[in-house]
Design a protein around this motif. Structure first.
Motif, PDB file in Angstrom:
ATOM      1  N   VAL A  96      47.974  38.875  37.822  1.00  0.00           N
ATOM      2  CA  VAL A  96      47.477  38.704  39.188  1.00  0.00           C
ATOM      3  C   VAL A  96      47.273  40.056  39.852  1.00  0.00           C
ATOM      4  O   VAL A  96      46.273  40.298  40.540  1.00  0.00           O
ATOM      5  N   PHE A  97      48.219  40.970  39.650  1.00  0.00           N
ATOM      6  CA  PHE A  97      48.084  42.318  40.199  1.00  0.00           C
ATOM      7  C   PHE A  97      46.838  43.013  39.642  1.00  0.00           C
ATOM      8  O   PHE A  97      46.064  43.626  40.385  1.00  0.00           O
ATOM      9  N   ARG A  98      46.631  42.908  38.340  1.00  0.00           N
ATOM     10  CA  ARG A  98      45.496  43.592  37.708  1.00  0.00           C
ATOM     11  C   ARG A  98      44.166  42.964  38.077  1.00  0.00           C
ATOM     12  O   ARG A  98      43.141  43.642  38.114  1.00  0.00           O
ATOM     13  N   GLN A  99      44.160  41.674  38.356  1.00  0.00           N
ATOM     14  CA  GLN A  99      42.926  41.045  38.835  1.00  0.00           C
ATOM     15  C   GLN A  99      42.496  41.649  40.167  1.00  0.00           C
ATOM     16  O   GLN A  99      41.303  41.731  40.460  1.00  0.00           O
ATOM     17  N   GLN A 100      43.468  42.085  40.945  1.00  0.00           N
ATOM     18  CA  GLN A 100      43.163  42.667  42.248  1.00  0.00           C
ATOM     19  C   GLN A 100      42.886  44.157  42.170  1.00  0.00           C
ATOM     20  O   GLN A 100      41.983  44.655  42.856  1.00  0.00           O
ATOM     21  N   TYR A 101      43.627  44.858  41.304  1.00  0.00           N
ATOM     22  CA  TYR A 101      43.540  46.319  41.316  1.00  0.00           C
ATOM     23  C   TYR A 101      43.082  46.943  39.999  1.00  0.00           C
ATOM     24  O   TYR A 101      42.915  48.158  39.934  1.00  0.00           O
ATOM     25  N   GLY A 102      42.914  46.144  38.961  1.00  0.00           N
ATOM     26  CA  GLY A 102      42.460  46.692  37.697  1.00  0.00           C
ATOM     27  C   GLY A 102      43.590  47.200  36.817  1.00  0.00           C
ATOM     28  O   GLY A 102      44.758  47.194  37.206  1.00  0.00           O
ATOM     29  N   GLU A 103      43.218  47.661  35.625  1.00  0.00           N
ATOM     30  CA  GLU A 103      44.200  48.132  34.651  1.00  0.00           C
ATOM     31  C   GLU A 103      44.868  49.427  35.092  1.00  0.00           C
ATOM     32  O   GLU A 103      46.038  49.662  34.805  1.00  0.00           O
ATOM     33  N   THR A 104      44.125  50.298  35.749  1.00  0.00           N
ATOM     34  CA  THR A 104      44.673  51.580  36.218  1.00  0.00           C
ATOM     35  C   THR A 104      44.471  51.671  37.728  1.00  0.00           C
ATOM     36  O   THR A 104      43.535  52.306  38.203  1.00  0.00           O
TER      37      THR A 104
END
Length: 282
Positions: free
Chosen positions: A95-103
């Motif tokens: 969920v975090f990466r869906q919002q902010y990406g891998e990096t």
């Protein structure tokens, strides 16, 4: 008949349920009881059995089990309009990466900010994020936890508290407050387990403001046994307490030790019993 599952409170019938699920004998006792006293380490199954089968149950753990973990507490604060540092919650790394990406480079918080896993106490799973490298490192920890089945974390606005947090303990109708102060004013975590000293006298006006904040939340939720951590934004003109978190297990040193805590607890349970069984609680 009063039934107590708490090893330190003697009642008409005393039952120890530690380390096991409640059984049919426990259920029969609860159904026959006018009131039930539960231990601080109560399982959800025991609490729900007591709540569903007896009108009077202490402590009230409805909020504890309906809003679990730090993520649940953020939802609780938002629902009840309780002032707290701004936070974003993430049930998983995906969920975090869906919002902010891998990096992630453009998170919604200025650095430094605070990273908290959904579990843990005494600052053990809380990190101050100063840089992108710090964030990368703690996200790797999150990935490791998820592989073991533990998910969930939040990012939170950092409020510099100068090494001071206020603990407000609610035991029945009693509210007891004290500061936990680190000698290093730049210290991020101020807990007794990390060397903080206790001061129950400093800044009484702030203690009263924090008690009002806690009392308001307790009145809305029914919480009657917990330790609340409160901090203050560094504004000399106004007193603005901010709720950090709720601890349903809390240290007792600031209360005078375990013996003093149990004396307060037993007194408050007895007062609660007198109230709910007197006919005033209808």
């Amino acid at each position: 008949m009063i039934v107590s599952f708490h090893p330190m409170f003697e009642a008409d019938k005393n039952i120890i349920c530690a380390g096991r699920e409640p059984d049919t004998d426990d259920l029969a006792a609860v159904k026959a009881a006018e009131a039930v006293v539960l231990p601080q380490g109560c399982r959800q199954s025991l609490y729900e059995m007591a709540r569903d089968n007896c009108r009077h149950v202490f402590p009230d753990y409805e909020t504890r089990f309906n809003y679990p973990g730090k993520i649940g507490q953020m939802r609780l604060f938002q629902k009840n309009g309780t002032a707290h540092p701004h936070a974003e919650t993430y049930p998983s790394l995906d969920v975090f990466r869906q919002q902010y990406g891998e990096t992630p480079k453009n998170i919604a918080f200025e650095l430094p900010c605070v990273f908290k896993f959904d579990w843990g106490g005494e600052g053990e799973t809380v990190y101050l994020i100063h840089s992108q490298e710090d964030l990368k490192s703690v996200l790797q920890k999150a990935a490791e936890f998820e592989r073991s089945g533990q998910k969930g974390f939040l990012l939170q606005e950092y409020v510099p508290a100068q090494g001071k947090t206020l603990r407000v303990v609610v035991i029945g109708q009693s509210l007891i407050s004290y500061w936990r102060i680190q000698e290093d004013t730049d210290a991020f975590v101020s807990s007794v387990s990390r060397g903080a000293r206790i001061d129950a006298e400093m800044k009484p006006e702030r203690q009263n403001a924090a008690k009002d904040l806690v009392k308001s939340l307790c009145n809305k939720t029914g919480i009657n046994l917990a330790g609340f951590d409160v901090i203050f934004a560094p504004d000399k003109e106004q007193i603005n307490p901010l709720m950090l978190e709720i601890n349903y297990f809390f240290g007792r040193r600031g209360l005078g030790g375990s013996d003093a805590y149990y004396e307060i607890l037993k007194r408050e349970i007895q007062a609660w019993l007198e109230h709910v069984l007197s006919g005033r609680d209808k």
